[in-house]
Design a protein around this motif. Structure first.
Motif, PDB file in Angstrom:
ATOM      1  N   ARG A 157       0.817  -1.209   0.000  1.00 13.08           N
ATOM      2  CA  ARG A 157       0.000   0.000   0.000  1.00 13.08           C
ATOM      3  C   ARG A 157       0.853   1.261   0.000  1.00 13.08           C
ATOM      4  NH1 ARG A 157      -4.765  -1.143   4.507  1.00 13.08           N
ATOM      5  NH2 ARG A 157      -5.774  -2.914   3.422  1.00 13.08           N
ATOM      6  N   THR A 158       2.014   1.196   0.624  1.00  9.88           N
ATOM      7  CA  THR A 158       2.807   2.409   0.846  1.00  9.88           C
ATOM      8  C   THR A 158       4.055   2.492  -0.018  1.00  9.88           C
ATOM      9  OG1 THR A 158       3.985   1.312   2.663  1.00  9.88           O
ATOM     10  CG2 THR A 158       1.991   2.573   3.216  1.00  9.88           C
ATOM     11  N   ARG A 159       4.306   1.475  -0.841  1.00 11.55           N
ATOM     12  CA  ARG A 159       5.475   1.537  -1.727  1.00 11.55           C
ATOM     13  C   ARG A 159       5.200   0.726  -2.985  1.00 11.55           C
ATOM     14  NH1 ARG A 159       7.820  -2.193   2.387  1.00 11.55           N
ATOM     15  NH2 ARG A 159       8.605  -4.086   1.345  1.00 11.55           N
ATOM     16  N   PRO A 160       5.986   0.948  -4.027  1.00  7.24           N
ATOM     17  CA  PRO A 160       5.736   0.240  -5.289  1.00  7.24           C
ATOM     18  C   PRO A 160       5.862  -1.268  -5.126  1.00  7.24           C
ATOM     19  CG  PRO A 160       7.229   2.097  -5.606  1.00  7.24           C
ATOM     20  CD  PRO A 160       7.086   1.926  -4.130  1.00  7.24           C
ATOM     21  N   SER A 161       5.261  -1.975  -6.061  1.00  8.28           N
ATOM     22  CA  SER A 161       5.352  -3.431  -6.060  1.00  8.28           C
ATOM     23  C   SER A 161       6.804  -3.879  -6.189  1.00  8.28           C
ATOM     24  CB  SER A 161       4.522  -4.006  -7.218  1.00  8.28           C
ATOM     25  OG  SER A 161       3.156  -3.681  -7.075  1.00  8.28           O
ATOM     26  N   GLU A 162       7.104  -5.037  -5.607  1.00 10.83           N
ATOM     27  CA  GLU A 162       8.464  -5.593  -5.631  1.00 10.83           C
ATOM     28  C   GLU A 162       8.400  -7.071  -5.986  1.00 10.83           C
ATOM     29  OE1 GLU A 162      10.060  -2.931  -1.805  1.00 10.83           O
ATOM     30  OE2 GLU A 162       9.927  -5.125  -1.704  1.00 10.83           O
ATOM     31  N   PRO A 163       9.510  -7.616  -6.481  1.00  9.83           N
ATOM     32  CA  PRO A 163       9.565  -9.069  -6.670  1.00  9.83           C
ATOM     33  C   PRO A 163       9.334  -9.760  -5.329  1.00  9.83           C
ATOM     34  CG  PRO A 163      11.390  -8.009  -7.808  1.00  9.83           C
ATOM     35  CD  PRO A 163      10.738  -6.948  -6.959  1.00  9.83           C
ATOM     36  N   ASP A 164       8.535 -10.789  -5.321  1.00  3.10           N
ATOM     37  CA  ASP A 164       8.210 -11.499  -4.082  1.00  3.10           C
ATOM     38  C   ASP A 164       9.392 -12.368  -3.664  1.00  3.10           C
ATOM     39  OD1 ASP A 164       7.098 -13.683  -2.334  1.00  3.10           O
ATOM     40  OD2 ASP A 164       5.273 -12.487  -2.621  1.00  3.10           O
ATOM     41  N   LEU A 165      10.040 -11.997  -2.542  1.00  2.00           N
ATOM     42  CA  LEU A 165      11.219 -12.731  -2.104  1.00  2.00           C
ATOM     43  C   LEU A 165      10.875 -14.161  -1.674  1.00  2.00           C
ATOM     44  CD1 LEU A 165      13.501 -10.307  -0.054  1.00  2.00           C
ATOM     45  CD2 LEU A 165      13.639 -11.008  -2.446  1.00  2.00           C
ATOM     46  N   ALA A 166       9.749 -14.327  -1.005  1.00  2.00           N
ATOM     47  CA  ALA A 166       9.363 -15.670  -0.579  1.00  2.00           C
ATOM     48  C   ALA A 166       9.142 -16.571  -1.788  1.00  2.00           C
ATOM     49  CB  ALA A 166       8.101 -15.614   0.280  1.00  2.00           C
TER      50      ALA A 166
END
Length: 344
Positions: A157-166
């Motif tokens: 919600r508060t930052r851009p999407s990122e590659p999912d580390l899990a």
């Protein structure tokens, strides 16, 4: 329990485990001696023994037996109660090992060796013995279904999407676990320093293992490049390390809710949970896959692809080729079998 019996079992009534040991023979142990004593067995084994020993102590308390030194009637009665309750022979065998271990820890005679115990135990094994449970093999195409079920993007919600580390870690876990055929404990214990570069992939250094607990010889496992990028353990591992920024310490780690790698590595329970969840997401929940399914899958798949038992053992590090054959499941029972070529 009577006061006299309570006094008799006092040496064994300390909280489940008696480890770390501080005093075995009225002579305090040094810090180094304690450390070496704790290293005498794998931590997972000690924890299992702690639990098993406490259960035996609890049973002895209910049945008015002294757990240490345990009389033969206590051990044979305990085994009989376990068999009556439907415990597996393998479970009972481990309970006996725990009882032996904690007696040896106090320099007490082995209570599982008297004739009364060995006779009852042999009878239990003959009556209740069964083939050991075998983890269903996880191999292609189901393996790739689980890989495809891993997450790729994490939304915030508060930052851009990122590659999912899990998700990246899970892909490395599945593919490295399958191709390396490591035991779950070995997979969880891998560190960055255990991964060596090679022109054909990576070489994994296994400092100690189930069959090499003292690390008297270094064991090597190969991790080759796969022709298809999505099925490649090396690419999956490199992607995980690059995204997580891990350069030292545990190789496969937990991932925080904030999508950051934790400092601690995975353990068997978390590996089991991830495989179970991914199997459900891929539509294979009914298969009952476990961490050992990756190792079983490698052996079964390699056999189906024509690898010899000796070639398979070179990767799995089985010392007995008969053990390798034990992994060959129903999937291979009909291949190269004389019964299918009788001409009748």
């Amino acid at each position: 329990m009577s006061d006299g019996l309570s006094h008799e079992r006092a040496p064994a009534a300390t909280p489940a485990g008696l480890l770390p040991v501080t005093d075995l023979d009225d002579s305090p142990l040094s810090a180094e001696e304690i450390a070496y004593g704790q290293a005498s067995k794998a931590s997972a084994t000690i924890e299992a023994y702690r639990t098993d020993w406490q259960e035996f102590c609890d049973w002895c308390a209910r049945e008015h037996h002294a757990p240490a030194p345990a009389p033969p009637a206590a051990v044979s009665g305990y085994l009989t109660a376990l068999a009556r309750a439907g415990a597996k022979v393998s479970t009972m065998s481990r309970r006996m090992a725990a009882i032996r271990f904690f007696h040896a820890l106090q320099d007490l005679p082995d209570p599982t060796s008297p004739a009364r115990v060995t006779t009852v135990w042999e009878g239990i094994r003959r009556v209740h013995g069964a083939p050991p449970d075998q983890a269903p093999p996880l191999m292609p195409p189901q393996l790739f279904d689980l890989v495809a079920a891993t997450a790729t993007t994490r939304d915030f919600r508060t930052r851009p999407s990122e590659p999912d580390l899990a998700g990246a870690r899970d892909r490395a876990l599945l593919l490295v676990g399958f191709f390396s055929a490591l035991r779950c404990s070995e997979l969880c214990a891998l560190t960055v320093d255990n991964v060596l570069p090679h022109e054909r992939g990576r070489t994994l250094v296994i400092p100690s293992s189930k069959t090499n607990q003292r690390g008297e010889q270094t064991e090597l496992v190969v991790l080759p490049y796969a022709s298809h990028p999505d099925a490649c353990p090396v690419r999956a591992l490199d992607a995980w390390l690059q995204l997580s920024g891990i350069t030292e310490g545990p190789l496969l780690r937990r991932v925080s809710t904030g999508n950051r790698p934790a400092p601690t590595g995975l353990h068997r329970a978390s590996v089991n949970r991830r495989i179970t969840e991914l199997a459900a997401a891929a539509g294979h929940a009914e298969q009952g896959y476990s961490p050992h399914s990756l190792r079983a899958g490698f052996v079964t798949w390699a056999h189906l692809r024509g690898a010899s038992d000796r070639e398979i053992a070179a990767q799995t590090r089985h010392r007995s080729l008969a053990s390798v054959g034990g992994y060959v499941r129903v999937q291979t029972a009909w291949s190269s079998n004389a019964a299918t070529n009788m001409g009748l």
